[in-house]
Design a protein around this motif. Structure first.
Motif, short mmCIF file in Angstrom:
data_model
loop_
_atom_site.label_atom_id
_atom_site.label_comp_id
_atom_site.label_asym_id
_atom_site.label_seq_id
_atom_site.Cartn_x
_atom_site.Cartn_y
_atom_site.Cartn_z
N ILE A 7 -29.05 -5.28 -46.77
CA ILE A 7 -28.02 -5.91 -47.47
C ILE A 7 -27.47 -7.20 -48.17
O ILE A 7 -28.00 -8.22 -46.65
CB ILE A 7 -26.96 -5.13 -45.98
N GLY A 13 -31.26 -12.99 -50.16
CA GLY A 13 -31.89 -11.58 -50.76
C GLY A 13 -32.28 -11.02 -51.61
O GLY A 13 -33.04 -10.93 -51.18
N PHE A 30 -27.78 -2.89 -51.55
CA PHE A 30 -25.74 -2.89 -51.28
C PHE A 30 -25.73 -4.17 -51.32
O PHE A 30 -26.22 -5.50 -50.19
CB PHE A 30 -25.25 -2.26 -50.42
N LEU A 65 -27.54 -12.12 -44.46
CA LEU A 65 -25.65 -12.22 -44.65
C LEU A 65 -25.37 -14.01 -44.48
O LEU A 65 -25.47 -15.00 -43.62
CB LEU A 65 -24.30 -11.13 -44.14
N SER A 92 -30.31 -12.85 -41.76
CA SER A 92 -28.81 -13.98 -41.81
C SER A 92 -29.36 -15.36 -40.66
O SER A 92 -29.70 -15.21 -39.66
CB SER A 92 -28.33 -13.66 -41.66
N VAL A 118 -34.31 -17.50 -41.00
CA VAL A 118 -36.02 -18.19 -41.45
C VAL A 118 -35.70 -19.55 -42.33
O VAL A 118 -34.81 -19.90 -42.65
CB VAL A 118 -36.07 -17.65 -43.38
N GLY A 121 -36.53 -21.91 -48.17
CA GLY A 121 -35.11 -21.79 -48.89
C GLY A 121 -35.23 -20.92 -49.67
O GLY A 121 -36.37 -19.53 -49.82
N VAL A 122 -34.37 -21.24 -51.59
CA VAL A 122 -34.43 -19.66 -52.16
C VAL A 122 -36.20 -20.16 -52.95
O VAL A 122 -36.69 -18.79 -53.41
CB VAL A 122 -33.61 -20.24 -52.92
P1 NAD Z 1 -25.04 -16.15 -50.39
O1 NAD Z 1 -23.79 -16.18 -50.31
O2 NAD Z 1 -26.36 -16.47 -52.75
O3 NAD Z 1 -25.40 -14.32 -49.98
C1 NAD Z 1 -24.96 -13.24 -49.68
C2 NAD Z 1 -24.11 -12.38 -49.23
O4 NAD Z 1 -23.51 -11.50 -49.09
C3 NAD Z 1 -23.56 -12.49 -51.04
O5 NAD Z 1 -23.96 -12.13 -51.92
C4 NAD Z 1 -22.42 -11.64 -51.07
O6 NAD Z 1 -21.90 -10.68 -51.43
C5 NAD Z 1 -23.47 -10.94 -49.62
N1 NAD Z 1 -21.73 -10.25 -48.17
C6 NAD Z 1 -21.58 -10.89 -47.56
N2 NAD Z 1 -20.24 -9.62 -47.13
C7 NAD Z 1 -21.67 -8.40 -47.21
C8 NAD Z 1 -21.16 -7.53 -46.68
N3 NAD Z 1 -20.18 -6.73 -45.95
N4 NAD Z 1 -21.72 -6.44 -47.21
C9 NAD Z 1 -22.60 -6.87 -48.85
N5 NAD Z 1 -23.03 -8.08 -48.50
C10 NAD Z 1 -21.81 -8.68 -48.31
O7 NAD Z 1 -25.86 -16.77 -49.28
P2 NAD Z 1 -27.60 -17.26 -49.01
O8 NAD Z 1 -28.02 -18.60 -49.67
O9 NAD Z 1 -28.22 -16.26 -49.84
O10 NAD Z 1 -28.24 -17.05 -47.86
C11 NAD Z 1 -28.01 -15.77 -47.33
C12 NAD Z 1 -28.42 -16.68 -45.33
O11 NAD Z 1 -29.47 -17.05 -45.54
C13 NAD Z 1 -27.04 -17.32 -44.91
O12 NAD Z 1 -27.09 -17.12 -43.67
C14 NAD Z 1 -27.94 -18.33 -44.42
O13 NAD Z 1 -26.97 -19.05 -44.47
C15 NAD Z 1 -29.72 -18.39 -44.80
N6 NAD Z 1 -30.46 -18.82 -45.45
C16 NAD Z 1 -30.02 -19.98 -46.35
C17 NAD Z 1 -30.41 -20.80 -47.38
C18 NAD Z 1 -30.78 -20.95 -49.17
O14 NAD Z 1 -31.24 -22.26 -49.08
N7 NAD Z 1 -29.73 -20.42 -50.11
C19 NAD Z 1 -31.94 -21.00 -46.57
C20 NAD Z 1 -32.43 -20.69 -45.39
C21 NAD Z 1 -31.15 -19.55 -44.54
#
Ligand code: NAD
Length: 292
Positions: A7, A13, A30, A65, A92, A118, A121-122
């Motif tokens: 999710i 994700g 989802f 999330l 998350s 985690v 990063g990406v």
């Molecule tokens: P993102 O905004 O790209 O992805 C989050 C996803 O969650 C979105 O696609 C959104 O639509 C979905 N979402 C929100 N509410 C939802 C619900 N109720 N049901 C289903 N889906 C839902 O963010 P991200 O960059 O993928 O980051 C995700 C987590 O990982 C965050 O907590 C972030 O702090 C952490 N994180 C990110 C990175 C990075 O480099 N991007 C690194 C380490 C940790």
């Protein structure tokens, strides 16, 4: 083969779910954003109509999330749909209090839970080289490890519920503060007519050395792979650094910890974000600090 509900198929994700598919798992996904579902489908994820449909019949549920409120809302939505004993892994980055509430919700419903935020990063998500910092029982950690190994290469059990989130925000508070310190060192060196390379050659092998200097140097030149050599393209975006510093401040307030430099770093990153830095790499704060 394990059936895994995933999710939250955003920037992190989607590549993490893709690695679970590559490892031979049946992944039911989802997300709220149709574009993200399209990417997931192309990666071999079976897209479900909602979170509860994805969780029904799954052995493991992974959430990725934006914040604590999203995690708690998904846990509440799917609680009744999950079979007893299902393992819930929340990767998350969220506040420690919400993480502990999520653990409590899971325990109340007879589920196993692990917080497993985690770093990496990406890029790390795509390469399957993430570091997972885990909080929860030994049983939950042991059950999660084979899954986490498909998405990461370093997996650390930090303690009980919320300990993974605690480790993540403590580490990132150190990182935010140390990055600002290194940037200030280079800003002062500039004013004193000292070259970047000279400061780097001394400090990288002296008592000022740290990761922000030696691996992620915020000025171009000394470390060719650092974002400073690439227009401060992230990397790790300043908006995410600000998020983690705010989480650290929230945790400091609720636990009574004294973190004046963490508070100052949060303020400086808030200003940098507000002045156009949000999408830049967090090391780009050097430009803001020198007033460019
Ligand atoms: P993102 O905004 O790209 O992805 C989050 C996803 O969650 C979105 O696609 C959104 O639509 C979905 N979402 C929100 N509410 C939802 C619900 N109720 N049901 C289903 N889906 C839902 O963010 P991200 O960059 O993928 O980051 C995700 C987590 O990982 C965050 O907590 C972030 O702090 C952490 N994180 C990110 C990175 C990075 O480099 N991007 C690194 C380490 C940790």
């Amino acid at each position: 083969m394990t059936t895994i509900a995933f999710i939250g198929l955003g920037n992190m994700g989607n590549p993490m779910a893709a690695n679970l598919v590559k490892a031979g798992h049946d992944v039911l996904g989802f997300d709220l954003v149709p574009e993200n579902l399209k990417t997931a489908r192309a990666n071999g994820v079976t897209v479900m109509a909602d979170a509860a449909a994805a969780v029904k019949g799954a052995d493991v549920v992974v959430t990725m999330l934006p914040a604590g409120k999203h995690v708690l809302s998904v846990y509440e939505q799917v609680n009744g749909a999950a079979k007893k004993g299902t393992l819930f892994i929340d990767s998350s980055t969220i506040d420690v209090d919400s993480s502990r509430k999520a653990h409590a919700l899971a325990a109340h419903a007879g589920l196993l839970a692990l917080d497993a935020p985690v770093s990496g990063g990406v890029g790390g998500a795509a390469a399957g080289t993430l570091t997972f910092m885990c909080g929860g029982s030994a049983e939950a950690f042991a059950a999660a490890t084979p899954m986490l190994e498909k998405m990461g290469k370093k997996i650390v059990h930090c303690g009980e519920a919320g300990a993974g989130q605690a480790a993540k925000i403590c580490n990132n508070m150190i990182l935010g503060v140390s990055m600002i310190a290194v940037c200030e060192g280079f800003a002062l060196a500039e004013k004193l007519g000292l070259s970047y390379q000279a400061l780097f050659d001394v400090a990288s092998t002296a008592s000022g050395q740290c990761w922000s200097l030696t691996t992620y140097c915020p000025v171009p030149g000394p470390v060719p792979t650092s974002p400073a050599n690439n227009g401060y393209k992230p990397g790790f975006a300043a908006s995410l650094m600000l998020k983690d510093l705010m989480l650290a401040q929230e945790a400091a307030r609720s636990s009574g910890a004294v973190t004046p430099l963490g508070a100052e770093a949060a303020q400086l990153y808030a200003l940098f974000n507000a002045q156009g830095g949000a999408a830049k790499d967090f090391s780009g704060i050097v430009e803001f600090l020198r007033g460019a």
